[in-house]
Each structure stands twice: as C-alpha cells, then as structure tokens.
Design an enzyme around this catalytic site. Structure first.
Site, mmCIF file in Angstrom:
data_model
loop_
_atom_site.group_PDB
_atom_site.id
_atom_site.type_symbol
_atom_site.label_atom_id
_atom_site.label_comp_id
_atom_site.label_asym_id
_atom_site.label_seq_id
_atom_site.Cartn_x
_atom_site.Cartn_y
_atom_site.Cartn_z
ATOM 1 N N GLN A 240 -3.263 3.259 -3.137
ATOM 2 C CA GLN A 240 -2.396 2.722 -4.172
ATOM 3 C C GLN A 240 -2.000 1.318 -3.738
ATOM 4 O O GLN A 240 -1.489 1.123 -2.626
ATOM 5 C CB GLN A 240 -1.138 3.593 -4.299
ATOM 6 C CG GLN A 240 -1.363 4.906 -4.999
ATOM 7 C CD GLN A 240 -1.474 4.713 -6.502
ATOM 8 O OE1 GLN A 240 -0.489 4.468 -7.162
ATOM 9 N NE2 GLN A 240 -2.687 4.812 -7.032
ATOM 10 N N LEU B 2 0.876 -1.187 0.000
ATOM 11 C CA LEU B 2 0.000 0.000 0.000
ATOM 12 C C LEU B 2 0.900 1.220 0.000
ATOM 13 O O LEU B 2 1.891 1.256 0.729
ATOM 14 C CB LEU B 2 -0.864 -0.045 1.252
ATOM 15 C CG LEU B 2 -1.630 1.191 1.742
ATOM 16 C CD1 LEU B 2 -2.816 0.762 2.612
ATOM 17 C CD2 LEU B 2 -0.767 2.186 2.501
ATOM 18 N N ASN B 3 0.583 2.227 -0.842
ATOM 19 C CA ASN B 3 1.220 3.530 -0.624
ATOM 20 C C ASN B 3 0.174 4.620 -0.513
ATOM 21 O O ASN B 3 -0.639 4.546 0.434
ATOM 22 C CB ASN B 3 2.400 3.798 -1.564
ATOM 23 C CG ASN B 3 2.156 3.744 -3.039
ATOM 24 O OD1 ASN B 3 1.662 2.755 -3.563
ATOM 25 N ND2 ASN B 3 2.502 4.788 -3.744
ATOM 26 N N ASP B 4 0.086 5.577 -1.395
ATOM 27 C CA ASP B 4 -0.723 6.778 -1.137
ATOM 28 C C ASP B 4 -2.213 6.520 -0.917
ATOM 29 O O ASP B 4 -2.811 5.710 -1.645
ATOM 30 C CB ASP B 4 -0.666 7.729 -2.335
ATOM 31 C CG ASP B 4 0.727 7.958 -2.860
ATOM 32 O OD1 ASP B 4 1.681 7.479 -2.247
ATOM 33 O OD2 ASP B 4 0.845 8.619 -3.902
ATOM 34 N N GLU C 47 5.321 15.886 -5.580
ATOM 35 C CA GLU C 47 4.285 14.874 -5.727
ATOM 36 C C GLU C 47 3.055 15.279 -4.916
ATOM 37 O O GLU C 47 3.144 16.029 -3.952
ATOM 38 C CB GLU C 47 4.801 13.508 -5.237
ATOM 39 C CG GLU C 47 5.908 12.942 -6.117
ATOM 40 C CD GLU C 47 6.236 11.485 -5.822
ATOM 41 O OE1 GLU C 47 6.415 10.705 -6.767
ATOM 42 O OE2 GLU C 47 6.333 11.121 -4.638
ATOM 43 N N TYR D 102 -2.145 5.471 -11.200
ATOM 44 C CA TYR D 102 -1.436 6.182 -10.140
ATOM 45 C C TYR D 102 -2.373 7.122 -9.377
ATOM 46 O O TYR D 102 -3.553 7.239 -9.683
ATOM 47 C CB TYR D 102 -0.256 6.961 -10.746
ATOM 48 C CG TYR D 102 0.997 6.115 -10.942
ATOM 49 C CD1 TYR D 102 0.980 4.732 -10.790
ATOM 50 C CD2 TYR D 102 2.209 6.718 -11.277
ATOM 51 C CE1 TYR D 102 2.134 3.972 -10.971
ATOM 52 C CE2 TYR D 102 3.363 5.969 -11.456
ATOM 53 C CZ TYR D 102 3.328 4.593 -11.299
ATOM 54 O OH TYR D 102 4.468 3.860 -11.474
ATOM 55 N N ARG E 130 2.050 14.100 -12.519
ATOM 56 C CA ARG E 130 1.061 13.132 -12.011
ATOM 57 C C ARG E 130 0.303 13.652 -10.778
ATOM 58 O O ARG E 130 0.589 14.720 -10.276
ATOM 59 C CB ARG E 130 1.747 11.806 -11.667
ATOM 60 C CG ARG E 130 2.913 11.916 -10.727
ATOM 61 C CD ARG E 130 3.519 10.541 -10.441
ATOM 62 N NE ARG E 130 4.728 10.648 -9.649
ATOM 63 C CZ ARG E 130 5.963 10.664 -10.154
ATOM 64 N NH1 ARG E 130 6.156 10.583 -11.462
ATOM 65 N NH2 ARG E 130 7.008 10.761 -9.355
ATOM 66 N N ASP E 131 -0.620 12.842 -10.313
ATOM 67 C CA ASP E 131 -1.368 13.043 -9.071
ATOM 68 C C ASP E 131 -2.384 14.182 -9.165
ATOM 69 O O ASP E 131 -2.305 15.175 -8.410
ATOM 70 C CB ASP E 131 -0.415 13.267 -7.865
ATOM 71 C CG ASP E 131 0.671 12.207 -7.780
ATOM 72 O OD1 ASP E 131 0.441 11.106 -8.319
ATOM 73 O OD2 ASP E 131 1.736 12.469 -7.194
HETATM 74 C C1 FRU Z 1 3.771 9.087 -4.294
HETATM 75 C C2 FRU Z 1 3.689 8.499 -5.696
HETATM 76 C C3 FRU Z 1 2.815 9.340 -6.605
HETATM 77 C C4 FRU Z 1 2.369 8.325 -7.632
HETATM 78 C C5 FRU Z 1 2.176 7.104 -6.789
HETATM 79 C C6 FRU Z 1 2.433 5.801 -7.509
HETATM 80 O O1 FRU Z 1 4.107 8.137 -3.339
HETATM 81 O O2 FRU Z 1 4.978 8.322 -6.246
HETATM 82 O O3 FRU Z 1 3.482 10.456 -7.148
HETATM 83 O O4 FRU Z 1 1.190 8.727 -8.261
HETATM 84 O O5 FRU Z 1 3.045 7.227 -5.698
HETATM 85 O O6 FRU Z 1 2.068 4.735 -6.691
#
Ligand code: FRU
Length: 486
Positions: A62, A44-46, A224, A105, A165-166
């Site tokens: 994510q 898991l990330n964001d 980001e 993403y 992105r984002d």
């Molecule tokens: C931040 C990031 C975002 C990207 C996502 C990919 O942690 O690098 O910039 O959209 O994670 O998982």
C-alpha cells in the site's frame, strides 16, 4: 507536524517526475533501510498480493506517494527471486476508476490457469465523502502490466457498515471452490469476517454468510486483513482486531494475531483450538500477509507492515514512512505459530565483527547463545553502556522483557514502552536483525518474535551484555535496491 489538506492527500500522481526529487532527498536519510522493503517515496503500509509465480516472488505494498500520510493509496510492486534481495518494479494498481477513486486498498493474489489475479478493495467516495467499498479484480500480465476488470466483483453487504475491505482469495482445491473473505464491522460495531463464494475466480461471486468464530463475537470493533491459512495441517485464522486493549500490550489498540483451529466451510464456522495470540510481540507490526512456501505448500512465509495505524515516526518529517518486516518461515508447534528467519538470509552475512568491541555496525545480525538463566542485554546503548533498548529475561517471572524507554528518540509512547512474553522453558537463543531503523528479535528458534522500528541517534550504536552469553555479529550486505521506478 505537517497538516495535510484533503486535496494534498488525495492528489493523483500524473507523472513520476513529480516525486523524483522527493525520492532523491529521502535516499539521504540515515534511517533508510538496506535489507527491508521500504517506500520509494511517501508512505508504505500493508503488504498485498504476496505469492510465487513463474520463478519470481511478487509482493505489493500500500503506497501513498506524497509523504507520510494515509492519502490516496496505490499498489506498488516489488519482486524477488530469493525472498532476500528485492527490486522495485513500479506502480501496479492505480486508483483511476470510479470504483476506486479514493484508493486501491489492500488485498491478495492468486495464480490460476488463466494467469495471475489481484483482488483488492476499491475505496469509493462520493462528493459528500460517503464511502462505498467495492471488491475489485485485476490481472497482472507477464510484463508486469495490470489490466483491471471493468466492473467490481461485488459491492458492500447490507447489515454491515462502510468498513468492509481487504479481500483474501482462497482456492479450495478439493472441492474446486473459490472463496473471498473480507474484513468487516457489523452495525453494532463489532469486528466480523464476511465470506463470498464462486466456482470461478473472476465472476459468479455471491455472499455466503458471516464467518462464525465462537467466543470472538465481541473482540474489537473492526477486523482488518483477515485470512485463513493452512499451516502444518492446521487451519489458522489471521486478522487485525481494532480498538481493543489486550494484556501485556500497553495501550496499543490495534493488533495482529491469530487463532489456531478448524475451519468448516459448509457451516461457515471457525472453531478455535486455543486462544488469540499476537503474531509479533514487538511495537510495530500489522497487516501480515502469508504466501505458500515454494514446494512446501503446507508451510507459509509471512511478511508484515513494520508499522501501526494511528502512529507516527521520526521520518514523517522527511516525507516518508514505513517498511516491511523480513519475510519469515511459518510453522505450527505446540498449538502456536513459530516464525523463524528464512535460511536464505545467511547469504547476506558479510564478515564477522568482533563482539568484544561492543559496536553495532549499521546493518547487522547478532546471534546470542545464552549461558545463564538470566539475560540482560542492551542494544543501541551509548559508549558508556547507557540507554538503548533493554532485552532481559527474568527466570522468576519467566518472561522476556523488551523495554525501549532508554532510547533517546521516543516514538508512539502512548502505546507503552515495554513488551513482554512468557517463555516457560527459559531463554536460550536470540537472532537479532538490525537495519538502519528497525530491530527484529527472534527468540528460541521461533518461539516469539519482536519487531520494532527504532531511530537511534548517532551515539546510540553500541551494545552491552551484562550477563554471560556467547555473541556473534555479522555485517549484512544491502539487499533492497533503492531505485527510482514508478
Ligand atoms: C490496514 C488498512 C486496510 C486497508 C488499508 C488501506 O492497515 O487499513 O484495512 O485496506 O490499510 O491502506
């Protein structure tokens, strides 16, 4: 550590059964959390797309299903009615089109008269692994299915590198305009924000220009997850500058912070009123996302990834990694963001433990009223009172210090073991939330918060306070269901 081939990392999940066994295995880990959102399997990330809609809080993260690796990313969906208890809903956005062939993403969500839209970055790569980022849109219908638009809203902007992105969607009610801000990097490798505009949420988008933030032209090489929020009548620019070292942050190079100021959408200028501050002073916090608090649109709720890019954790070996922080209530006081635990969390308290025993139950909340000027507290010490995380306050330097060097399982030591934060008015009060592999320390009713992952060994389950303080400890009920839903 496991070496992943590109094929393994970017494998498409065809059938949930492919990861059922992995889920059953990781469920047994002593480091599985009980009141924090964590991945059903893998990484898991964001947090993404956080909002309240039709009586339910929606949140996505994510997700890479296969293991503790940043490979093919999906949006995984969880829901809550109270921001405290969460249940798994399943995969929401799959990277299954040409535009997002190497990952769906991060992004955000918006409720419109037309329904709930999700905005995300389609991470496209060609056969030579050249990347093209697309800003994509999908609709979430009432039974949780996602319908992607056939074409992206727009592609990358010239004059910037592949790092764009984002998307954060913002609806400016007073002028009925929609804006998307994107995190980017210019050709001189400086972090930037790009601004797009439209009269409609799902079409008609055009590039309006680059956001000017006077004084921050050279502040990290990529920004980001940017967003502009309105909290207590102030505009707040929240973003993650990368590859820059900052005072008191050890060797950490990726940060998540904010600048309070005022946003002029006509001039595309965010004028700072004060400097950049970290959102969280702990070791593991990144990519925070803000949602408007129900019925109090001027207040926010913030949630972040309790993790960092370019880092590794002991559960990587178990094929899972990452969790989210607790959601926090966000306000502005004295030109600072104040983060406090949500009132709703009190409902998790399930009996008080006797602090005289000096034991930390697995999942608990500690509340500490400081009775001296100094503080010297160790968490996760052994039964002799040695080791663990040391939290101290020194009235001479007027700093709170969190030192994790006494823990037996050391993580990401290249980023340093000590974090500090000045507290001009002393240390009066702490609320500390401990789960099986994390600690979140809220200082003086929101003056500062320190969020960190911690992986205590079996004997590291005690605490010792060497100065005078009144301490309460509550057991906390589990609040996040670890069900296998994909
Ligand atoms: C931040 C990031 C975002 C990207 C996502 C990919 O942690 O690098 O910039 O959209 O994670 O998982």
């Amino acid at each position: 550590m496991k070496e992943w081939t590109r094929e393994e990392r970017y494998r498409i999940l065809k059938d949930p059964e492919e990861i059922r066994e992995l889920h059953e295995r990781i469920k047994e880990s002593p480091y599985r959390q009980t009141f924090h959102v964590q991945p059903v399997t893998g990484l898991l990330n964001d947090p993404n797309g956080f909002l309240h809609y039709n009586g339910v809080w929606h949140l996505f993260y994510q997700w890479c299903p296969w293991g503790a690796v940043h490979g093919l990313k999906y949006w995984y969906h969880v829901e809550s009615k109270d921001l405290v208890t969460w249940k798994n809903i399943g995969t929401a956005i799959r990277p299954d089109t040409e535009y997002d062939n190497k990952g769906a993403y991060s992004g955000s969500a918006l409720v419109t008269n037309d329904g709930l839209y999700l905005y995300y970055t389609g991470n496209h790569r060609d056969e030579n692994w050249n990347r093209t980022p697309f800003t994509c849109i999908a609709k979430l219908d009432d039974n949780g299915t996602v319908d992607k638009a056939k074409y992206p809203l727009f592609g990358p902007q010239n004059g910037y590198t592949e790092h764009q992105r984002d998307p954060k969607i913002i609806f400016r009610r007073n002028v009925r305009k929609y804006n998307i801000i994107i995190g980017g990097q210019n050709e001189q490798h400086k972090g930037r924000c790009l601004v797009y505009e439209s009269d409609r949420p799902d079409s008609g988008w055009y590039f309006k220009g680059e956001l000017k933030v006077p004084g921050y032209e050279d502040f990290g090489d990529m920004w980001e997850c940017p967003s502009i929020e309105q909290i207590d009548g102030k505009d707040v620019l929240i973003f993650c500058p990368q590859h820059i070292t900052l005072p008191d942050r050890g060797e950490a190079k990726n940060h998540n912070g904010y600048i309070i100021g005022s946003m002029d959408w006509g001039m595309l200028t965010f004028t700072p009123d004060g400097s950049f501050h970290e959102l969280d002073f702990g070791f593991d916090s990144y990519a925070a996302e803000c949602a408007a608090r129900l019925h109090q649109w001027d207040e926010g709720v913030l949630i972040a990834w309790m993790g960092l890019p370019d880092s590794s954790y002991p559960t990587d070996e178990e094929d899972w990694s990452g969790c989210l922080t607790l959601p926090r209530r966000l306000r502005v006081r004295n030109r600072r963001l104040i983060q406090t635990p949500l009132e709703e969390l009190v409902a998790l308290r399930d009996g008080e433990a006797d602090p005289a025993e000096g034991i930390l139950p697995g999942a608990c909340e500690m509340e500490l009223f400081n009775e001296e000027e100094r503080l010297d507290l160790s968490l996760f010490s052994d039964s002799a009172g040695d080791g663990g995380i040391r939290i101290s306050y020194d009235p001479t330097s007027k700093k709170i210090i969190v030192d994790r060097s006494g823990l037996s399982r050391k993580i990401n030591t290249d980023m340093g073991n000590v974090r500090t934060r000045p507290l001009e008015h002393g240390l009066n009060h702490l609320r500390i939330f401990i789960d099986h592999s994390s600690v979140e320390i809220f200082v003086n009713d929101g003056d500062a918060v320190f969020s960190s992952r911690v992986f205590p060994a079996e004997e590291e389950h005690c605490f010792t306070c060497r100065t005078n303080a009144r301490i309460h400890i509550w057991n906390l009920k589990p609040a996040v269901k670890d069900d296998f839903v994909v």
